[in-house]
Design a protein around this motif. Structure first.
Motif, PDB file in Angstrom:
ATOM      1  N   ASP A 210       0.808  -1.205   0.000  1.00  0.00           N
ATOM      2  CA  ASP A 210       0.000   0.000   0.000  1.00  0.00           C
ATOM      3  C   ASP A 210       0.848   1.264   0.000  1.00  0.00           C
ATOM      4  N   GLY A 211       2.159   1.114   0.028  1.00  0.00           N
ATOM      5  CA  GLY A 211       3.038   2.269  -0.084  1.00  0.00           C
ATOM      6  C   GLY A 211       3.455   2.880   1.230  1.00  0.00           C
ATOM      7  N   ALA A 212       3.252   2.175   2.343  1.00  0.00           N
ATOM      8  CA  ALA A 212       3.667   2.720   3.621  1.00  0.00           C
ATOM      9  C   ALA A 212       5.171   2.559   3.792  1.00  0.00           C
ATOM     10  N   GLY A 213       5.821   3.607   4.285  1.00  0.00           N
ATOM     11  CA  GLY A 213       7.260   3.550   4.548  1.00  0.00           C
ATOM     12  C   GLY A 213       7.519   2.774   5.823  1.00  0.00           C
ATOM     13  N   PRO A 214       8.806   2.551   6.150  1.00  0.00           N
ATOM     14  CA  PRO A 214       9.135   1.779   7.360  1.00  0.00           C
ATOM     15  C   PRO A 214       8.556   2.405   8.622  1.00  0.00           C
ATOM     16  N   TRP A 215       8.665   3.732   8.729  1.00  0.00           N
ATOM     17  CA  TRP A 215       8.203   4.388   9.952  1.00  0.00           C
ATOM     18  C   TRP A 215       6.696   4.244  10.109  1.00  0.00           C
ATOM     19  N   ARG A 216       5.945   4.462   8.986  1.00  0.00           N
ATOM     20  CA  ARG A 216       4.487   4.370   9.097  1.00  0.00           C
ATOM     21  C   ARG A 216       4.045   2.943   9.351  1.00  0.00           C
ATOM     22  N   THR A 217       4.742   1.989   8.763  1.00  0.00           N
ATOM     23  CA  THR A 217       4.414   0.590   9.048  1.00  0.00           C
ATOM     24  C   THR A 217       4.586   0.304  10.534  1.00  0.00           C
ATOM     25  N   PHE A 218       5.681   0.824  11.085  1.00  0.00           N
ATOM     26  CA  PHE A 218       5.938   0.601  12.504  1.00  0.00           C
ATOM     27  C   PHE A 218       4.874   1.276  13.355  1.00  0.00           C
ATOM     28  N   ARG A 219       4.611   2.540  13.028  1.00  0.00           N
ATOM     29  CA  ARG A 219       3.706   3.348  13.846  1.00  0.00           C
ATOM     30  C   ARG A 219       2.262   2.842  13.776  1.00  0.00           C
ATOM     31  N   ARG A 220       1.835   2.412  12.572  1.00  0.00           N
ATOM     32  CA  ARG A 220       0.425   2.088  12.381  1.00  0.00           C
ATOM     33  C   ARG A 220       0.122   0.598  12.493  1.00  0.00           C
ATOM     34  N   ILE A 221       1.137  -0.245  12.341  1.00  0.00           N
ATOM     35  CA  ILE A 221       0.864  -1.690  12.351  1.00  0.00           C
ATOM     36  C   ILE A 221       1.600  -2.386  13.490  1.00  0.00           C
ATOM     37  N   THR A 222       2.924  -2.231  13.519  1.00  0.00           N
ATOM     38  CA  THR A 222       3.675  -2.958  14.546  1.00  0.00           C
ATOM     39  C   THR A 222       3.297  -2.486  15.947  1.00  0.00           C
ATOM     40  N   LEU A 223       3.314  -1.177  16.156  1.00  0.00           N
ATOM     41  CA  LEU A 223       3.094  -0.650  17.501  1.00  0.00           C
ATOM     42  C   LEU A 223       1.727  -1.050  18.064  1.00  0.00           C
ATOM     43  N   PRO A 224       0.627  -0.905  17.286  1.00  0.00           N
ATOM     44  CA  PRO A 224      -0.666  -1.375  17.833  1.00  0.00           C
ATOM     45  C   PRO A 224      -0.668  -2.865  18.141  1.00  0.00           C
ATOM     46  N   LEU A 225       0.023  -3.665  17.315  1.00  0.00           N
ATOM     47  CA  LEU A 225       0.045  -5.103  17.580  1.00  0.00           C
ATOM     48  C   LEU A 225       0.881  -5.422  18.820  1.00  0.00           C
ATOM     49  N   LEU A 226       1.760  -4.510  19.199  1.00  0.00           N
ATOM     50  CA  LEU A 226       2.565  -4.727  20.401  1.00  0.00           C
ATOM     51  C   LEU A 226       1.870  -4.236  21.664  1.00  0.00           C
ATOM     52  N   SER A 227       0.693  -3.621  21.510  1.00  0.00           N
ATOM     53  CA  SER A 227       0.102  -2.939  22.669  1.00  0.00           C
ATOM     54  C   SER A 227      -0.180  -3.866  23.848  1.00  0.00           C
ATOM     55  N   PRO A 228      -0.590  -5.139  23.654  1.00  0.00           N
ATOM     56  CA  PRO A 228      -0.748  -5.978  24.852  1.00  0.00           C
ATOM     57  C   PRO A 228       0.570  -6.163  25.604  1.00  0.00           C
TER      58      PRO A 228
END
Lengths: 310, 129
Positions: A210-228
């Motif tokens: 979808d064109g997300a850069g590394p930072w946005r992937t981290f901020r929008r996908i990885t970080l929420p998945l790490l929230s627990p």
């Protein structure tokens, strides 16, 4: 669960299965009793006893322990050292918990890839976890020694004048923050690495397509998945931070000028040096209340941010 | 424990603003080493410092500026330390505590856990919560 409950579920009275339920009563208790006795003796009894003591004047030696109502709790409000101890505990917690989590998350992300020497890096992080608190404190006292310490040497190399560190009222608490962040980093790295392994590649690839850069992937996908994992760490580290004692006891003994006196250290001081066990129990129950309130707030706030994939 | 998301991440980088090919030409290794090497040095420095001090002479250990590379390796520190206190007794004490803790926990907790899982008895819910 009551007996009538069990028999209702198990069948009518007089039924064969009723007898099974009865024998389970006995066997169940036979299995549980040793653990219950030990937990009761060394867990529950002191908790109840210290609750009683917090309403008494007691030095644990003399037999007279008069009930003095809320006087211990009232004394706390007027004790300037308690106010200081609360401040130090809160400052420490506010620095230690986010510090450990940020360092841990950063290192875990950096270590979550297949590059050369990765096992060396990971071992270095875990190694801090294997060190006992006493060794950790002794090494850090040595590193931060005002006269011989290697930290002052490194600072002098970059033109910073020698610091007093643990001997300075304005720096000692921050040295302890650094010491404990170092000691807990391995724990945070382990938790975050485990959580990172659970982030599905498909989501990361979809984000990349979808064109997300590394930072946005981290901020929008990885970080929420790490929230627990973040919630777990926040709660766990906060409870530990509010109960800080070992490092203070080993390095500064609450000094200089009470600059590192935190609640549990003051509690220890009152109980085992001044022998005011009633007052110390009151402080313990106050701390208990603080921990419960903060943990509940954390879970409430986290409800909004935590995302459970199921 | 292997980094399963590593390939995905490099793909993300490849689609980012800097083409991976150009970055690779600039650095012959992963740029994450630039972060991990200093971090590892900081994490391991207390261990290294312990090790260095453990083979220094008392004069070197108390010297300022600190002696980062001792001239003579004084391994006699180790037998000296062992002789300075009854370490045999200390190790025995540790072993007794560790064995007793592990054994009693294993036995008592597995008993209780089994009962909670298999039997219905008065107070089960109250105790296991």
């Amino acid at each position: 669960m009551t007996v009538s409950h069990i028999s209702a579920r198990r069948g009518r009275p007089g039924d064969v299965r009723r007898k099974v339920a009865d024998s389970e009563q006995f066997t169940g208790w036979a299995f549980v009793t040793p653990a219950v006795v030990i937990i009761g003796l060394f867990g529950a009894a002191p908790i109840v006893w210290s609750a009683l003591m917090s309403f008494q004047r007691s030095n644990l030696l003399s037999p007279s322990t008069p009930f003095i109502g809320l006087a211990n709790y009232r004394q706390m409000v007027h004790d300037p050292v308690v106010v200081q101890a609360i401040q130090h505990t809160l400052i420490y917690t506010a620095l230690f918990v986010p510090g450990t989590m940020i360092v841990g998350l950063f290192l875990a992300v950096a270590m979550n890839r297949k590059i050369r020497f990765i096992s060396v890096y990971r071992t270095a992080a875990y190694a801090t976890m294997a060190v006992s608190t006493i060794s950790e404190a002794i090494v850090f006292i040595w590193l931060f020694d005002p006269s011989y310490g290697v930290v002052n040497y490194f600072l002098s190399r970059i033109g910073v004048p020698p610091q007093q560190f643990l001997n300075s009222p304005s720096q000692a608490l921050y040295v302890i923050v650094l010491m404990t962040i170092w000691g807990w980093t391995g724990f945070a790295v382990v938790i975050y690495l485990a959580a990172l392994q659970g982030v599905p590649q498909t989501l990361l690839e979809a984000a990349a397509i979808d064109g997300a850069g590394p930072w946005r992937t981290f901020r929008r996908i990885t970080l929420p998945l790490l929230s627990p994992a973040s919630l777990f760490l926040a709660v766990w580290l906060t409870i530990n931070a509010l109960q800080l004692f070992d490092e203070v006891y080993l390095s500064t003994q609450g000094g200089p000028l009470n600059a590192t006196t935190v609640l549990v250290y003051y509690l220890y001081n009152q109980a085992f040096q001044q022998f005011n066990f009633g007052y110390a129990s009151a402080i313990a129950y106050f701390l208990f209340l603080v921990i419960i309130v903060i943990t509940v707030i954390q879970f409430r706030v986290a409800r909004r941010f935590t995302y459970y994939r199921s | 424990m292997t980094a399963t998301s590593a390939p995905a991440r490099s793909k993300v980088a490849a689609r980012g603003s800097v083409p991976a090919a150009r970055r690779r030409r600039r650095l012959p290794f992963s740029p994450w080493h630039l972060v991990l090497v200093p971090a590892t040095l900081v994490l391991l420095f207390p261990f290294a410092w312990l090790l260095i001090t453990s083979v220094e002479t008392p004069a070197e250990a108390l010297h300022f500026p600190p002696v980062l590379t001792p001239h003579v390796l004084r391994f006699a520190n180790y037998p000296d330390a062992l002789a300075s206190a009854p370490f045999g007794r200390f190790f025995t004490n540790s072993a007794i505590v560790a064995v007793a803790t592990v054994l009693s926990n294993l036995v008592l907790c597995s008993l209780a856990g089994y009962a909670f899982a298999r039997f219905r008895f008065l107070g089960r819910t109250a105790l296991s919560r």
